[in-house]
Motif scaffolding. Structure first.
Motif, PDB file in Angstrom:
ATOM      1  N   ARG A   1       0.679  -1.274  -0.030  1.00 55.27           N
ATOM      2  CA  ARG A   1       0.086   0.139   0.023  1.00 55.27           C
ATOM      3  C   ARG A   1       0.950   1.318   0.022  1.00 55.27           C
ATOM      4  O   ARG A   1       2.057   1.181   0.247  1.00 55.27           O
ATOM      5  CB  ARG A   1      -0.927  -0.046   1.213  1.00 55.27           C
ATOM      6  CG  ARG A   1      -2.092  -1.040   0.995  1.00 55.27           C
ATOM      7  CD  ARG A   1      -2.850  -0.968   2.323  1.00 55.27           C
ATOM      8  NE  ARG A   1      -2.311  -1.530   3.524  1.00 55.27           N
ATOM      9  CZ  ARG A   1      -2.093  -0.529   4.665  1.00 55.27           C
ATOM     10  NH1 ARG A   1      -2.678   0.556   4.671  1.00 55.27           N
ATOM     11  NH2 ARG A   1      -1.244  -1.532   5.612  1.00 55.27           N
ATOM     12  N   LEU A   2       0.158   2.451  -0.307  1.00 59.17           N
ATOM     13  CA  LEU A   2       0.960   3.806  -0.567  1.00 59.17           C
ATOM     14  C   LEU A   2       1.156   4.126   0.966  1.00 59.17           C
ATOM     15  O   LEU A   2       0.599   3.949   1.884  1.00 59.17           O
ATOM     16  CB  LEU A   2       0.055   4.528  -1.094  1.00 59.17           C
ATOM     17  CG  LEU A   2      -0.128   4.720  -2.438  1.00 59.17           C
ATOM     18  CD1 LEU A   2      -1.091   5.638  -2.862  1.00 59.17           C
ATOM     19  CD2 LEU A   2       1.259   4.573  -3.167  1.00 59.17           C
ATOM     20  N   VAL A   3       2.555   4.506   1.244  1.00 60.22           N
ATOM     21  CA  VAL A   3       3.726   4.460   0.181  1.00 60.22           C
ATOM     22  C   VAL A   3       4.723   3.545   0.830  1.00 60.22           C
ATOM     23  O   VAL A   3       5.173   3.487   1.935  1.00 60.22           O
ATOM     24  CB  VAL A   3       4.391   5.887   0.222  1.00 60.22           C
ATOM     25  CG1 VAL A   3       5.608   5.778  -0.442  1.00 60.22           C
ATOM     26  CG2 VAL A   3       3.559   7.176   0.044  1.00 60.22           C
TER      27      VAL A   3
ATOM     28  N   PHE B   1       5.575   1.869 -11.172  1.00 57.95           N
ATOM     29  CA  PHE B   1       4.718   1.524  -9.892  1.00 57.95           C
ATOM     30  C   PHE B   1       5.446   0.258  -9.407  1.00 57.95           C
ATOM     31  O   PHE B   1       5.176  -0.137  -8.138  1.00 57.95           O
ATOM     32  CB  PHE B   1       3.388   1.529 -10.050  1.00 57.95           C
ATOM     33  CG  PHE B   1       2.744   2.993  -9.817  1.00 57.95           C
ATOM     34  CD1 PHE B   1       2.462   3.598  -8.817  1.00 57.95           C
ATOM     35  CD2 PHE B   1       2.738   3.684 -11.144  1.00 57.95           C
ATOM     36  CE1 PHE B   1       1.687   4.673  -8.677  1.00 57.95           C
ATOM     37  CE2 PHE B   1       2.403   4.722 -11.173  1.00 57.95           C
ATOM     38  CZ  PHE B   1       1.630   5.470  -9.883  1.00 57.95           C
TER      39      PHE B   1
ATOM     40  N   GLY C   1       5.051  -0.779  -5.059  1.00 57.64           N
ATOM     41  CA  GLY C   1       4.121  -1.234  -4.749  1.00 57.64           C
ATOM     42  C   GLY C   1       3.369  -2.597  -5.740  1.00 57.64           C
ATOM     43  O   GLY C   1       2.919  -3.350  -5.487  1.00 57.64           O
ATOM     44  N   LYS C   2       3.913  -2.563  -7.019  1.00 59.53           N
ATOM     45  CA  LYS C   2       3.345  -3.678  -7.934  1.00 59.53           C
ATOM     46  C   LYS C   2       4.252  -4.604  -7.805  1.00 59.53           C
ATOM     47  O   LYS C   2       5.880  -4.213  -7.969  1.00 59.53           O
ATOM     48  CB  LYS C   2       3.081  -2.991  -9.472  1.00 59.53           C
ATOM     49  CG  LYS C   2       2.142  -2.071  -9.745  1.00 59.53           C
ATOM     50  CD  LYS C   2       1.899  -1.458 -11.071  1.00 59.53           C
ATOM     51  CE  LYS C   2       0.705  -0.566 -11.131  1.00 59.53           C
ATOM     52  NZ  LYS C   2       0.292  -0.237 -12.549  1.00 59.53           N
TER      53      LYS C   2
ATOM     54  N   ALA D   1      -3.038  -0.818 -10.753  1.00 58.31           N
ATOM     55  CA  ALA D   1      -2.992  -0.029  -9.778  1.00 58.31           C
ATOM     56  C   ALA D   1      -3.711  -0.644  -8.386  1.00 58.31           C
ATOM     57  O   ALA D   1      -3.227  -0.147  -7.236  1.00 58.31           O
ATOM     58  CB  ALA D   1      -3.935   1.239  -9.958  1.00 58.31           C
TER      59      ALA D   1
ATOM     60  N   PRO E   1      -2.050  -3.442  -4.282  1.00 61.49           N
ATOM     61  CA  PRO E   1      -1.988  -3.687  -3.099  1.00 61.49           C
ATOM     62  C   PRO E   1      -3.211  -4.292  -2.060  1.00 61.49           C
ATOM     63  O   PRO E   1      -3.143  -4.834  -1.269  1.00 61.49           O
ATOM     64  CB  PRO E   1      -2.062  -2.047  -2.489  1.00 61.49           C
ATOM     65  CG  PRO E   1      -1.400  -1.468  -4.048  1.00 61.49           C
ATOM     66  CD  PRO E   1      -2.102  -2.149  -4.914  1.00 61.49           C
TER      67      PRO E   1
ATOM     68  N   PRO F   1       9.426   5.540  -5.185  1.00 65.36           N
ATOM     69  CA  PRO F   1       8.263   6.482  -5.601  1.00 65.36           C
ATOM     70  C   PRO F   1       8.709   7.736  -6.562  1.00 65.36           C
ATOM     71  O   PRO F   1       7.965   7.823  -7.397  1.00 65.36           O
ATOM     72  CB  PRO F   1       7.683   7.109  -4.230  1.00 65.36           C
ATOM     73  CG  PRO F   1       8.025   6.166  -3.158  1.00 65.36           C
ATOM     74  CD  PRO F   1       9.386   5.703  -3.521  1.00 65.36           C
TER      75      PRO F   1
ATOM     76  N   SER G   1      -5.586   9.838  -0.299  1.00 69.15           N
ATOM     77  CA  SER G   1      -4.699   8.530  -0.033  1.00 69.15           C
ATOM     78  C   SER G   1      -5.581   8.006   1.202  1.00 69.15           C
ATOM     79  O   SER G   1      -5.697   6.495   1.527  1.00 69.15           O
ATOM     80  CB  SER G   1      -3.236   8.486   0.309  1.00 69.15           C
ATOM     81  OG  SER G   1      -2.891   9.337   1.284  1.00 69.15           O
TER      82      SER G   1
ATOM     83  N   LEU H   1      -3.017   2.700  -5.904  1.00 72.79           N
ATOM     84  CA  LEU H   1      -1.366   3.204  -6.175  1.00 72.79           C
ATOM     85  C   LEU H   1      -1.503   4.446  -6.793  1.00 72.79           C
ATOM     86  O   LEU H   1      -0.491   5.372  -6.922  1.00 72.79           O
ATOM     87  CB  LEU H   1      -0.781   2.263  -7.018  1.00 72.79           C
ATOM     88  CG  LEU H   1      -0.057   0.766  -6.114  1.00 72.79           C
ATOM     89  CD1 LEU H   1       0.494  -0.103  -7.146  1.00 72.79           C
ATOM     90  CD2 LEU H   1       0.710   1.364  -4.952  1.00 72.79           C
ATOM     91  N   TYR H   2      -2.368   4.865  -7.722  1.00 70.55           N
ATOM     92  CA  TYR H   2      -2.372   5.844  -8.517  1.00 70.55           C
ATOM     93  C   TYR H   2      -3.267   6.979  -7.634  1.00 70.55           C
ATOM     94  O   TYR H   2      -4.402   7.372  -8.222  1.00 70.55           O
ATOM     95  CB  TYR H   2      -3.106   5.851  -9.885  1.00 70.55           C
ATOM     96  CG  TYR H   2      -2.598   4.795 -10.858  1.00 70.55           C
ATOM     97  CD1 TYR H   2      -1.456   4.278 -10.421  1.00 70.55           C
ATOM     98  CD2 TYR H   2      -3.420   4.095 -11.750  1.00 70.55           C
ATOM     99  CE1 TYR H   2      -0.945   3.051 -11.351  1.00 70.55           C
ATOM    100  CE2 TYR H   2      -2.778   3.310 -12.645  1.00 70.55           C
ATOM    101  CZ  TYR H   2      -1.605   2.624 -12.430  1.00 70.55           C
ATOM    102  OH  TYR H   2      -1.112   1.460 -13.261  1.00 70.55           O
TER     103      TYR H   2
END
Lengths: 130, 421
Positions: free
Chosen positions: B44-46, B94, B98-99, B134, B137, B305, B386, B394-395
Motif C-alpha cells: 500500500r501507499l507509500v 509503480f 507497490g506492483k 493499480a 495492494p 516513488p 490517500s 497506487l494511482y
C-alpha cells in the motif's frame, strides 16, 4: 454496443468536427447493411491540401482495438474541447476524403463488424487503406 | 512499422538494462531473495521497495513487472505503441513502490475475463488490464496483512484480484465520461473508487486501513543515473533509425517534437502514432531530463516513488504529456505547496509535482491559466485522498487528478453551453 448508439455517436462526433469549421451547409447521410454501414458527410468549407491530409491521417489510423474499446467509448459523448476525428478513426474499416465541386469536402466512412463485406458498398482499395 | 520496431527495441533495452543493473548491483542470491521478499511485502501507499529490500531486488522487480506487461501485449497480439509504452512505463514505475508479479497477475486475468463476459477479445481491454494493476495492494493486503491463514488468504486474494479486474472496465469507461479524457491517469480515478469501497468495508468491519510510510532518503548513485540513461537511450534510438544520416534524423525528430508541442494531450493522444515515434522519443528524452534536473535542483531523494513518478512521466510522454502542457500544472502545484506551507520533501507534495502532470491536457486544451489552477487544486485534494482508500489505489494522484479534472471540466462545460452567444 447497440448499432443505433454507434450511428448516433459517430454522426455526433463527425458533425461536431464539421460544425467547428463554421460551414454554411452540412449534409450527413447513412447507408445501412446487416454487417456494416456507410456514413457520408458533406460541407461547403474550402480546405487546403494540408487540412485534407490531416483529416485523412486522423481517420486512417490503423485498427487499434485496445484504444477503440476503451477510449473510443468517448466518441460522440464528450464534446467539450476540440473535435477528435481519431476517435472515429479507431472504429472505421475504410475512409475517403475528397473535394466536391461546391468547394467543401465529402468525408466517407465505412464501418463494419468482423463479417464486413466491402462489396456491398462503394468502397475501393485506396479507401480501405490497403 | 520501423518506428514501432524502434519503440519495441527502446522498451526492451530499458527492461534488460534494469534487469542487469539489478542482478549486478550486489550478490545475485541476495538479490533474488530480496525480490521474493518484495512479493510478500505490504504494497500500500507509500511502500518504497528500495527501503524494504534494497536497490538490486527493486530493479529486478521493475524489470519483471515490465516483462509481464510486455508479454501481455505480445499474447494479445498488440504492437508497442505510444499507449502501450505509457502502460509499460507506468507498470514499471509503480513496481518501484507497490506492483509485483504476485499482485498484478490476478487483476490482468480479471480484466481479460471481463472482456470475455461481454463477448469481446482480451486485447480490447489490454490497456485497462495493464493500468488496472493499480489495485495490486488490495491483493497483497488480503494475502499477507489481514492475518488470515495462508490456505485461505492466498486463493482468497487471487479471487478478489480477479473480481477487481472484472469490475475495472465498466468503471474505467464510466470515469472517462466524468472528466472527458482530461485526466491522463483515468484508471487512478476508477481504482480510487474501488479502493474507497474496500476501505469503507474494512472500516465497517472494524479494521481501519491506514496508509504506510516507507520512504527512503538514502542516496543511491545507481537510482540517480536511471532516468538520464533512459533519456540517452531514447536519443540513441532516434539516431539508430537512420544511422547514415544522423543530422537529418535528429532534425526530423525536432520538427516532430515541435508538432507534439501544439497538441493538447487529451486522451487518447498517441504521439508515436499521430506524429512520429522519433518525435515522441525526443519528447520522452526532454521531459525525462527536465524532471530529473528539477529533482536534482530540489535535492529530492531518488527513491522508489520518485523514480516511479519519473518513469510514468517518460511513459506518458508518448501518450499525452509534453513540456508545454505539463509546466503550468507543475507551477500550480509548486505555488500551492509554498502558499499552504507544505514540506516540499514530504512524500505527498513531492509526488504531486511529478504525478500531478496527469492534468496536463487541461493546460493543453484550455491554456496555461487553467493548467495552473488545476495543479493548484490538485495539491489541495491529493493531500486527503490517500486516506480515503487506505493507500489501496497506487494511482492516488490519478484519483485526485480525476476529481480535479471533473470539477474544472464541469464548470467550463456549463459556462460554454449556457452563456448566450
Amino acid at each position: 454496443m447497440k448499432r443505433h448508439e454507434l450511428y448516433v455517436q459517430l454522426i455526433s462526433e463527425l458533425a461536431n468536427y464539421i460544425l467547428r469549421g463554421n460551414p454554411k451547409k452540412m449534409v450527413i447521410s447513412l447507408h445501412m447493411e446487416p454487417d456494416g454501414f456507410h456514413i457520408a458527410a458533406i460541407d461547403d468549407r474550402p480546405r487546403t491540401d494540408e487540412e485534407i491530409a490531416e483529416i485523412e491521417h486522423s481517420l486512417m489510423l490503423h485498427q487499434r482495438p485496445e484504444l477503440a474499446s476503451y477510449y473510443g467509448t468517448m466518441v460522440g459523448h464528450d464534446l467539450l474541447g476540440s473535435a477528435r476525428l481519431e476517435l472515429i478513426g479507431f472504429q472505421v474499416k475504410g475512409v475517403k476524403v475528397e473535394r466536391i465541386p461546391e468547394g467543401g469536402v465529402m468525408i466517407n466512412l465505412w464501418v463494419g463488424s468482423e463479417d464486413f463485406d466491402p462489396g456491398l458498398f462503394t468502397i475501393n482499395e485506396k479507401a480501405r487503406g490497403v | 512499422m520501423q518506428g514501432t520496431r524502434t519503440l519495441e527495441v527502446f522498451v526492451l533495452t530499458v527492461m534488460l538494462g534494469l534487469f542487469l543493473a539489478g542482478m549486478l548491483s550486489g550478490d545475485a542470491v541476495q538479490t533474488l531473495h530480496g525480490f521474493f521478499r518484495l512479493q510478500v511485502t505490504p504494497a500500500r501507499l507509500v511502500s518504497d521497495f528500495t527501503a524494504v529490500a534494497g536497490v538490486g531486488p527493486t530493479l529486478l522487480n521493475v524489470a519483471a513487472v515490465g516483462c509481464l506487461g510486455y508479454l501481455f501485449l505480445i499474447l494479445n497480439k498488440l504492437q508497442v505503441s505510444g499507449a502501450g509504452l505509457a502502460a509499460l512505463f507506468t507498470m514499471m514505475g509503480f513496481a518501484f513502490f507497490g506492483k509485483t508479479l504476485f499482485n498484478c497477475i490476478p487483476i490482468m486475468l480479471g480484466v481479460s475475463v471481463s472482456a470475455l463476459v461481454v463477448k469481446k477479445k482480451p486485447q480490447d481491454y489490454a490497456l485497462i488490464a495493464m493500468f488496472g494493476t493499480a489495485m495490486g495492494p488490495l491483493i497483497t493486503f488480503i494475502a499477507f496483512e489481514l492475518g488470515m491463514r495462508r490456505i485461505f488468504a492466498l486463493p482468497g486474494s487471487f479471487a478478489v484480484g480477479i473480481l477487481t479486474g472484472i469490475v475495472m472496465p465498466p468503471l474505467a469507461i464510466a470515469m472517462l465520461r466524468l472528466h472527458q479524457g482530461y485526466n491522463l491517469y483515468n484508471i487512478g480515478l476508477s481504482a480510487g473508487f474501488v479502493g474507497l469501497f474496500t476501505a469503507s468495508l474494512s472500516h465497517a468491519a472494524g479494521a481501519d486501513i491506514l496508509p504506510l510510510a516507507m520512504w527512503s532518503t538514502a542516496v543511491e548513485p545507481l537510482l540517480v543515473a536511471v532516468v538520464p540513461v533512459i533519456a540517452l537511450l531514447a536519443i540513441v534510438c532516434i539516431v539508430a533509425e537512420s544511422p547514415r544520416r544522423v543530422g537529418q534524423g535528429l532534425a526530423e525528430a525536432f520538427r516532430d517534437f515541435r508538432k507534439i508541442l501544439t497538441m493538447s494531450g487529451r486522451l487518447p493522444s498517441d504521439f508515436a502514432d499521430y506524429v512520429s515515434p522519433k518525435g515522441a522519443l525526443l519528447n520522452a528524452a526532454v521531459l525525462g531530463i527536465l524532471f530529473w534536473l528539477g529533482m536534482v535542483l530540489l535535492g529530492a531523494p531518488f527513491n522508489g516513488p520518485v523514480l516511479g513518478g519519473m518513469f510514468t512521466i517518460v511513459g506518458f510522454s508518448f501518450f499525452g504529456k509534453h513540456p508545454k502542457n505539463v509546466l503550468p500544472v507543475v507551477c500550480g502545484v509548486l505555488v500551492a505547496i509554498f502558499l499552504f506551507g507544505k514540506d516540499i520533501y514530504a512524500p505527498t507534495p513531492l509526488l504531486a509535482i511529478l504525478f500531478g502532470t496527469a492534468l496536463a491536457p487541461l493546460a493543453g486544451e484550455f491554456g496555461p491559466a487553467i493548467g495552473f489552477l488545476a495543479g493548484f487544486l490538485h495539491l489541495v485534494i491529493v493531500d486527503r485522498t490517500s486516506v480515503w482508500h487506505g493507500g489501496m489505489d497506487l494511482y492516488n494522484n490519478g484519483f485526485a487528478a480525476g476529481l480535479t479534472a471533473t470539477l474544472i471540466v464541469s464548470i467550463i462545460e456549463w459556462y460554454r453551453s449556457t452563456r448566450n452567444e
